[in-house]
Design a protein around this motif. Structure first.
Motif, PDB file in Angstrom:
ATOM      1  N   ASP A   4      -8.070   4.670   6.478  1.00 49.39           N
ATOM      2  CA  ASP A   4      -7.582   6.041   6.499  1.00 49.39           C
ATOM      3  C   ASP A   4      -6.304   6.150   5.669  1.00 49.39           C
ATOM      4  OD1 ASP A   4      -7.147   8.661   7.038  1.00 49.39           O
ATOM      5  OD2 ASP A   4      -6.811   8.432   9.195  1.00 49.39           O
ATOM      6  N   ILE A   5      -6.488   6.201   4.345  1.00 52.43           N
ATOM      7  CA  ILE A   5      -5.376   6.367   3.413  1.00 52.43           C
ATOM      8  C   ILE A   5      -5.770   7.454   2.409  1.00 52.43           C
ATOM      9  CG2 ILE A   5      -4.544   3.997   3.652  1.00 52.43           C
ATOM     10  CD1 ILE A   5      -5.973   3.302   1.076  1.00 52.43           C
TER      11      ILE A   5
ATOM     12  N   GLN B 114      -9.707  10.972  -1.051  1.00 51.64           N
ATOM     13  CA  GLN B 114      -9.931  11.558  -2.369  1.00 51.64           C
ATOM     14  C   GLN B 114     -11.278  11.119  -2.937  1.00 51.64           C
ATOM     15  OE1 GLN B 114      -6.601  10.366  -4.758  1.00 51.64           O
ATOM     16  NE2 GLN B 114      -5.104  11.444  -3.483  1.00 51.64           N
ATOM     17  N   SER B 115     -11.571   9.828  -2.812  1.00 56.73           N
ATOM     18  CA  SER B 115     -12.829   9.311  -3.363  1.00 56.73           C
ATOM     19  C   SER B 115     -14.043   9.935  -2.690  1.00 56.73           C
ATOM     20  CB  SER B 115     -12.877   7.784  -3.219  1.00 56.73           C
ATOM     21  OG  SER B 115     -11.873   7.169  -3.982  1.00 56.73           O
ATOM     22  N   VAL B 116     -13.984  10.061  -1.364  1.00 58.56           N
ATOM     23  CA  VAL B 116     -15.126  10.625  -0.630  1.00 58.56           C
ATOM     24  C   VAL B 116     -15.277  12.114  -0.923  1.00 58.56           C
ATOM     25  CG1 VAL B 116     -16.044  11.168   1.648  1.00 58.56           C
ATOM     26  CG2 VAL B 116     -15.083   8.911   1.199  1.00 58.56           C
ATOM     27  N   ASP B 117     -14.186  12.866  -0.785  1.00 59.39           N
ATOM     28  CA  ASP B 117     -14.270  14.325  -0.885  1.00 59.39           C
ATOM     29  C   ASP B 117     -14.463  14.823  -2.315  1.00 59.39           C
ATOM     30  OD1 ASP B 117     -13.905  14.440   1.845  1.00 59.39           O
ATOM     31  OD2 ASP B 117     -11.738  14.744   1.711  1.00 59.39           O
TER      32      ASP B 117
ATOM     33  N   GLY C  73       0.788  -1.217   0.000  1.00 59.65           N
ATOM     34  CA  GLY C  73       0.000   0.000   0.000  1.00 59.65           C
ATOM     35  C   GLY C  73       0.823   1.271   0.000  1.00 59.65           C
ATOM     36  N   THR C  74       2.137   1.149  -0.085  1.00 58.56           N
ATOM     37  CA  THR C  74       3.003   2.324  -0.132  1.00 58.56           C
ATOM     38  C   THR C  74       3.570   2.492  -1.536  1.00 58.56           C
ATOM     39  OG1 THR C  74       5.022   1.104   0.438  1.00 58.56           O
ATOM     40  CG2 THR C  74       3.673   1.944   2.265  1.00 58.56           C
ATOM     41  N   PRO C  75       3.853   3.739  -1.947  1.00 63.27           N
ATOM     42  CA  PRO C  75       4.471   3.959  -3.261  1.00 63.27           C
ATOM     43  C   PRO C  75       5.811   3.251  -3.391  1.00 63.27           C
ATOM     44  CG  PRO C  75       3.603   6.018  -2.384  1.00 63.27           C
ATOM     45  CD  PRO C  75       3.515   5.006  -1.276  1.00 63.27           C
ATOM     46  N   GLU C  76       6.546   3.127  -2.292  1.00 64.30           N
ATOM     47  CA  GLU C  76       7.876   2.527  -2.354  1.00 64.30           C
ATOM     48  C   GLU C  76       7.835   1.086  -2.849  1.00 64.30           C
ATOM     49  OE1 GLU C  76       7.983   6.061   0.126  1.00 64.30           O
ATOM     50  OE2 GLU C  76       6.707   4.272   0.177  1.00 64.30           O
ATOM     51  N   THR C  77       6.908   0.291  -2.322  1.00 69.52           N
ATOM     52  CA  THR C  77       6.850  -1.104  -2.771  1.00 69.52           C
ATOM     53  C   THR C  77       6.324  -1.196  -4.200  1.00 69.52           C
ATOM     54  OG1 THR C  77       4.659  -1.360  -1.734  1.00 69.52           O
ATOM     55  CG2 THR C  77       6.578  -2.052  -0.455  1.00 69.52           C
ATOM     56  N   THR C  78       5.420  -0.308  -4.573  1.00 64.51           N
ATOM     57  CA  THR C  78       4.919  -0.301  -5.946  1.00 64.51           C
ATOM     58  C   THR C  78       6.042   0.023  -6.926  1.00 64.51           C
ATOM     59  OG1 THR C  78       2.650   0.269  -5.328  1.00 64.51           O
ATOM     60  CG2 THR C  78       3.363   0.865  -7.549  1.00 64.51           C
TER      61      THR C  78
ATOM     62  N   PRO D   4      -5.684   1.482   9.200  1.00 68.22           N
ATOM     63  CA  PRO D   4      -5.459   0.188   8.549  1.00 68.22           C
ATOM     64  C   PRO D   4      -4.727  -0.805   9.441  1.00 68.22           C
ATOM     65  CG  PRO D   4      -4.848   1.989   7.092  1.00 68.22           C
ATOM     66  CD  PRO D   4      -5.055   2.580   8.458  1.00 68.22           C
ATOM     67  N   THR D   5      -3.915  -0.295  10.377  1.00 63.03           N
ATOM     68  CA  THR D   5      -3.109  -1.178  11.222  1.00 63.03           C
ATOM     69  C   THR D   5      -3.730  -1.449  12.580  1.00 63.03           C
ATOM     70  OG1 THR D   5      -1.841   0.738  12.012  1.00 63.03           O
ATOM     71  CG2 THR D   5      -0.976  -0.461  10.102  1.00 63.03           C
TER      72      THR D   5
END
Length: 416
Positions: free
Chosen positions: A187-188, A193-196, A96-101, A217-218
């Motif tokens: 809470d990511i 973005q999707s809600v607002d 879920g982080t940009p780093e792993t992607t 999430p954790t």
């Protein structure tokens, strides 16, 4: 280019197939059987396909990997691979982080995969530049990263945009006279973005007040979340998205135990029906594809696909949730689309051109696809909304695919 699905090798019912195999084994020698079995297997160099697998971190979805592996097994054993070449899955875990992607995108470039499966990756936009430079198209179901779903370059998604599912659900709720909806999500950044940016203005256009309620999430506290929904008492309360099936079960049980009487919306969760059967009736859920619990309501050809999918996922083992069936569908549709094309050049640019050229193509478990839109990477905007009955079956609310309002989708980048 109009492409049609290539028939699978599954031409007889399972029991009859077993009987024929036993008869053949009794009449022939073991060498004959071995030769025949070997002839059914795809040959040639493997077609390497990457998978952004959300199997690490706190916001994981184990069903994605199950579905992808089951899909590859189905493609190789039932379709004869892609143009008679075996598919090899190159899986890379994301958290879920940009780093792993980014790390996975670099791995795919180094391993020279010809396409990368999105895997419902919430940070897939981090990989776009790397994949585009390497000539590797991104192929998925629902784009969970709104930035990825807002552009068309080097990507194709076989399901509707994420906004379409919630818009379709909001349309149905509006028709039922609902005036308030509280949607729970991890809470990511992507969910905020999707809600607002999407759901609140869409809800306002439909006469529904939409609020977001977020959990860690954790370290989620579902008792507190359920209490908040009960206290604010919206007409509809439930999940926007939840890769972990336990999230749905805990929230459904918590809301029922507190006496919440509104409609519980469970996003794409299905496991809660088995895990909390007493509380499941009356829940609503959306889907990008037909589900096993809705098989009695599905078209005949889809019923056959569901049987094949259930068998493949069962043989793979592990989580048999929405994401498993969705990812199997994406994997199978990709292979069937490429097999239907006479161009056997299985490189990234050719694969991208083939997928962009699909018109009215029947997807595996899903609707017909027409890809290559100028403003959207998605090949459809259709979705299904199900109600859970007292027996645990899921019946389509409208009996068929729902098309979200085009004038509302047109206001969302990448949705139409």
């Amino acid at each position: 280019m109009r492409l049609t699905r290539r028939p699978t090798r599954r031409g007889v019912p399972a029991l009859l197939a077993v009987a024929l195999l036993l008869t053949a084994a009794a009449c022939g020698t073991s060498d004959d059987s071995d030769d025949e079995a070997a002839g059914d297997q795809p040959t040639g160099d493997p077609v390497r396909i990457g998978l952004f697998d959300p199997s690490a971190g706190g916001y994981k979805s184990l069903g994605v990997g199950v579905g992808a592996r089951a899909g590859v097994d189905y493609v190789n054993s039932e379709l004869g691979g892609i143009h008679d070449r075996p598919v090899e899955l190159v899986s890379c875990a994301t958290d879920g982080t940009p780093e792993t992607t980014i790390s996975c995108a670099n791995k795919f470039a180094e391993d020279e995969v010809v396409a990368a499966l999105d895997g419902f990756n919430t940070t897939s936009s981090s990989a776009i530049d790397i994949l585009t430079t390497a000539g590797i198209p991104l192929v998925g179901g629902i784009p969970f990263d709104s930035a990825t779903g807002a552009e068309v370059e080097n990507r194709v998604f076989f399901s509707a945009p994420q906004a379409a599912f919630l818009i379709g659900a909001l349309q149905a709720f509006s028709e039922e006279g609902k005036k308030s909806v509280t949607l729970v999500a991890a809470d990511i950044p992507a969910t905020h973005q999707s809600v607002d940016l999407v759901l609140k203005p869409v809800g306002a256009a439909l006469g529904i007040e939409v609020e977001g309620l977020y959990f860690s999430p954790t370290n989620p506290n579902f008792n507190a979340i359920a209490s908040t929904i009960k206290e604010t008492d919206p007409d509809v309360g439930g999940l926007m998205a939840a890769p972990d099936p336990s999230v749905c079960t805990k929230l459904v049980q918590g809301l029922r135990q507190l006496g919440y009487e509104g409609t519980i919306f469970t996003a794409a969760c299905t496991e809660f029906i088995d895990q909390a059967p007493a509380e499941a009736a009356g829940a609503a859920l959306y889907s990008s594809h037909w589900l096993p619990r809705a098989a009695d309501y599905a078209p005949e050809d889809v019923q056959e696909q569901l049987e094949v999918a259930e068998e493949a996922i069962s043989e793979e083992g592990g989580t048999a949730d929405f994401y498993a069936f969705a990812q199997l569908g994406v994997t199978a549709t990709l292979a069937e689309a490429l097999n239907a094309s006479p161009d056997a050049a299985l490189d990234g640019p050719t694969i991208l051109a083939t997928l962009k050229g699909l018109e009215a193509f029947p997807s595996f478990l899903g609707p017909e696809l027409t890809c290559g839109g100028a403003t959207t990477p998605n090949c459809t905007s259709q979705m299904l909304l199900f109600n859970v009955d007292d027996q645990g079956a899921t019946e389509p609310v409208t009996g068929e695919w729902i098309t979200p309002l085009p004038d509302i989708l047109a206001k969302i980048p990448g949705a139409s």
